[in-house]
Motif scaffolding. Sequence first.
Motif, short mmCIF file in Angstrom:
data_model
loop_
_atom_site.label_atom_id
_atom_site.label_comp_id
_atom_site.label_asym_id
_atom_site.label_seq_id
_atom_site.Cartn_x
_atom_site.Cartn_y
_atom_site.Cartn_z
N ILE A 189 -18.34 -2.29 5.42
CA ILE A 189 -17.75 -3.25 4.48
C ILE A 189 -17.48 -2.57 3.14
CG2 ILE A 189 -18.24 -5.32 3.12
CD1 ILE A 189 -19.75 -6.40 5.60
N GLN A 190 -18.44 -1.78 2.66
CA GLN A 190 -18.25 -1.08 1.38
C GLN A 190 -17.12 -0.05 1.48
OE1 GLN A 190 -19.60 -1.94 -1.49
NE2 GLN A 190 -20.64 -3.58 -0.38
N MET A 191 -17.04 0.65 2.59
CA MET A 191 -15.98 1.65 2.74
C MET A 191 -14.60 0.98 2.81
SD MET A 191 -17.04 4.65 2.49
CE MET A 191 -18.25 4.13 1.31
N ASN A 192 -14.55 -0.20 3.39
CA ASN A 192 -13.29 -0.95 3.43
C ASN A 192 -12.88 -1.37 2.02
OD1 ASN A 192 -11.05 -2.23 4.53
ND2 ASN A 192 -12.16 -4.15 4.83
N LYS A 193 -13.86 -1.83 1.22
CA LYS A 193 -13.55 -2.21 -0.17
C LYS A 193 -13.07 -1.00 -0.97
CE LYS A 193 -16.81 -6.04 -0.58
NZ LYS A 193 -18.04 -6.52 -1.25
N ILE A 194 -13.76 0.12 -0.81
CA ILE A 194 -13.37 1.34 -1.54
C ILE A 194 -12.00 1.81 -1.09
CG2 ILE A 194 -13.94 3.79 -1.85
CD1 ILE A 194 -16.89 2.92 -1.81
N SER A 195 -11.74 1.75 0.20
CA SER A 195 -10.45 2.17 0.73
C SER A 195 -9.32 1.30 0.19
CB SER A 195 -10.46 2.11 2.25
OG SER A 195 -9.20 2.46 2.78
N ASN A 196 -9.58 0.00 0.06
CA ASN A 196 -8.56 -0.90 -0.50
C ASN A 196 -8.32 -0.63 -1.98
OD1 ASN A 196 -8.14 -2.16 1.95
ND2 ASN A 196 -9.59 -3.80 1.53
N MET A 197 -9.37 -0.26 -2.71
CA MET A 197 -9.22 0.02 -4.14
C MET A 197 -8.57 1.37 -4.39
SD MET A 197 -12.63 -1.51 -6.04
CE MET A 197 -13.59 -0.11 -5.61
N VAL A 198 -8.96 2.38 -3.63
CA VAL A 198 -8.50 3.74 -3.88
C VAL A 198 -7.12 3.98 -3.28
CG1 VAL A 198 -9.01 6.16 -3.41
CG2 VAL A 198 -10.83 4.62 -4.06
#
Length: 156
Positions: free
Chosen positions: A50-59
């Motif tokens: 979940i955190q990697m998905n959030k970071i991927s969407n932001m970056v």
Amino acid sequence: MENSSSNNSLFDLSFDNNVKSGLRDLAVWAGLAAIVSLINSIFGLISYFIQMNKISNMVGDYPGTQRAMAGGMIMPLISLGIGVALFIFLNKFSRMAKAGVDNNDSYQINESLGNLSTYFKFVGILIIIVLVIFLLLFMFGLAMGAWILTLLILKG
């Protein structure tokens, strides 16, 4: 001359109802702890994704982002592996101890206590590894602090 009482070993012990009840309760709690630790490890892995998905969407698609995320997956996988190993030992202890007490089978009780012993050895080794890592990080931090302090003194 050998004393006849020295021939008695731990295997000649018998369990009264209080010990059997306590061992059964211990097995039930160990089974519960095993399930909770496995669920915790699975939630940790899900949280990582979940955190990697959030970071991927932001970056977005910056170069190296995918490699960094793949490298960050090592710790959740290690955590899951440790959680599964601990689950296996505690669950085996729980199942075999309950069966040994219910069937009055000393072999199953001995095997269950062997699994509990393995669990504690595994946890002890993990604690030693973590303490060594913390000690190395502390020493590295001290060395870096001394190095930075030396640079500041020489510069100023």
